[in-house]
Design an enzyme around this catalytic site. Structure first.
Site, mmCIF file in Angstrom:
data_model
loop_
_atom_site.group_PDB
_atom_site.id
_atom_site.type_symbol
_atom_site.label_atom_id
_atom_site.label_comp_id
_atom_site.label_asym_id
_atom_site.label_seq_id
_atom_site.Cartn_x
_atom_site.Cartn_y
_atom_site.Cartn_z
ATOM 1 C CG ASN A 1 -4.888 2.360 0.226
ATOM 2 O OD1 ASN A 1 -5.429 3.430 -0.036
ATOM 3 N ND2 ASN A 1 -4.438 1.532 -0.709
ATOM 4 C CB SER B 1 -0.901 0.016 1.245
ATOM 5 O OG SER B 1 -0.137 0.309 2.399
ATOM 6 N NE ARG C 1 -9.781 2.640 5.555
ATOM 7 C CZ ARG C 1 -9.597 2.173 6.776
ATOM 8 N NH1 ARG C 1 -10.171 2.768 7.805
ATOM 9 N NH2 ARG C 1 -8.839 1.119 6.986
ATOM 10 C CB CYS D 1 -9.344 -9.165 14.397
ATOM 11 S SG CYS D 1 -10.597 -10.151 13.597
ATOM 12 N NE ARG E 1 -8.690 1.839 17.576
ATOM 13 C CZ ARG E 1 -8.693 3.116 17.179
ATOM 14 N NH1 ARG E 1 -8.945 4.079 18.052
ATOM 15 N NH2 ARG E 1 -8.435 3.435 15.928
ATOM 16 N NE ARG E 2 -10.209 4.947 13.702
ATOM 17 C CZ ARG E 2 -9.425 4.667 12.660
ATOM 18 N NH1 ARG E 2 -9.890 3.949 11.654
ATOM 19 N NH2 ARG E 2 -8.184 5.109 12.623
ATOM 20 C CE LYS F 1 -2.790 1.200 12.332
ATOM 21 N NZ LYS F 1 -3.334 0.254 11.365
ATOM 22 C CG ASP F 2 -1.787 -3.389 10.721
ATOM 23 O OD1 ASP F 2 -2.936 -3.195 11.169
ATOM 24 O OD2 ASP F 2 -1.262 -2.656 9.865
ATOM 25 N NE ARG G 1 -10.408 -3.999 6.040
ATOM 26 C CZ ARG G 1 -10.156 -5.135 5.382
ATOM 27 N NH1 ARG G 1 -11.092 -6.035 5.202
ATOM 28 N NH2 ARG G 1 -8.958 -5.365 4.896
#
Length: 310
Positions: A152, A13, A156, A243, A132-133, A82-83, A150
């Protein structure tokens, strides 16, 4: 293969490749004799636009990168912490050689009309697939609607421009890496939107046997990023979050050098929020992470996490 050549593998990406350029620049500054090449790979997570839990969750963004490292096709992998799944160990035979100095851990709101989060009218569609958001917005702004999104950050932003959502939440660090901070309407403080574990930290992963390379790469490491990441990843490991678990938290080195860790576990609808916040004192980072996780488990985090399908 010349010993001063380092082959770097990464997701393909634009953001991932920008992260690789940062690593290359820092390596060259410290070790001018080194040359680097880049092996971009497309991961399962980048190809799959559905629910991540259907494709092994977070490992979807690291599996192909790990495979290239283990197969000897590359020497160094660059990951967003984080991934990288924390509920299981790193692939056998690999190790983290360094954590780079931490970038901004906060989330940003992007709204074409320039409204802040608190100004958004009821029914505003927020583009995000982050549990989470979604959980935090459900708790604090239940009048807003989240729509799955979803891809990159560039993709978005294209979807926002095509009116597939009215606003977006994206990581500040990611927008900085792709040079798109111009789109930010509001940077949300951590008490409004708590970040994911490992936010803003890049990890450099090598094969365990490559001791010379590990020694070279470790020069790029940042002590604060290392300590904060150790605490956060141990928290996630002890919680055994998957996840689909809305878990958020961040460690921070305070001015006196003492480490603190704050974390939350949510139900997906935001109706239950478990909170814990501790300071390390004489504890090492991993013990701090364990202690905060235990505090959350005492409040019922295990039942909450296990009750979420994944």
């Amino acid at each position: 293969m010349p010993s001063d050549l380092i082959r770097i593998v990464s997701r393909d990406s634009p953001m991932a490749l920008a992260q690789v350029e940062r690593v290359r620049a820092e390596l060259t500054a410290l070790h001018p004799g080194i040359t680097t090449t880049v092996l971009p790979v497309k991961t399962t997570g980048d190809k799959w636009m559905g629910d991540l839990s259907a494709v092994e969750g977070k490992g979807a963004f690291t599996k192909e990168v790990d495979a290239a490292l283990l197969a000897g096709e590359a020497d160094l992998a660059v990951h967003c912490v984080k991934d990288v799944p924390a509920d299981r160990p790193l692939p056998a035979g690999t190790t983290f050689a360094a954590f780079l100095k931490r970038d901004d851990i906060r989330d940003a709101l992007i709204h074409p009309g320039g409204l802040t989060l608190d100004e958004l009218p009821p029914g505003t569609r927020i583009g995000t697939s982050s549990v989470r958001r979604i959980a935090q917005l459900a708790a604090s702004h239940p009048h807003l609607e989240c729509v799955p999104m979803r891809g990159n950050a560039n993709r978005r932003l294209e979807k926002l421009a095509a009116s597939e959502a009215d606003a977006l939440l994206l990581a500040v660090a990611g927008l900085e890496r792709i040079g798109r901070t111009d789109v930010i309407t509001e940077i949300l403080p951590t008490d409004v939107m708590m970040p994911p574990i490992g936010a803003g930290v890049l990890a450099l992963q090598c094969r365990e046997g490559d001791t010379d390379l590990i020694s070279t790469i470790s020069d790029l490491g940042d002590r604060d990023a290392y300590r904060e990441t150790q605490a956060e990843r141990m928290l996630l490991h002890v919680l055994q979050g998957h996840c689909n678990s809305p878990i958020a938290g961040f460690a921070r080195g305070e001015r006196g050098g003492e480490l603190s860790l704050r974390a939350c576990v949510f139900t997906p609808d935001g109706k239950i929020v478990l909170n814990a916040h501790e300071w390390a004192g004489r504890l090492d980072p991993a013990t701090l992470g364990t202690s905060v996780a235990v505090s959350l488990l005492r409040q019922g985090a295990r039942e909450l996490i296990d009750g979420i399908p994944h």
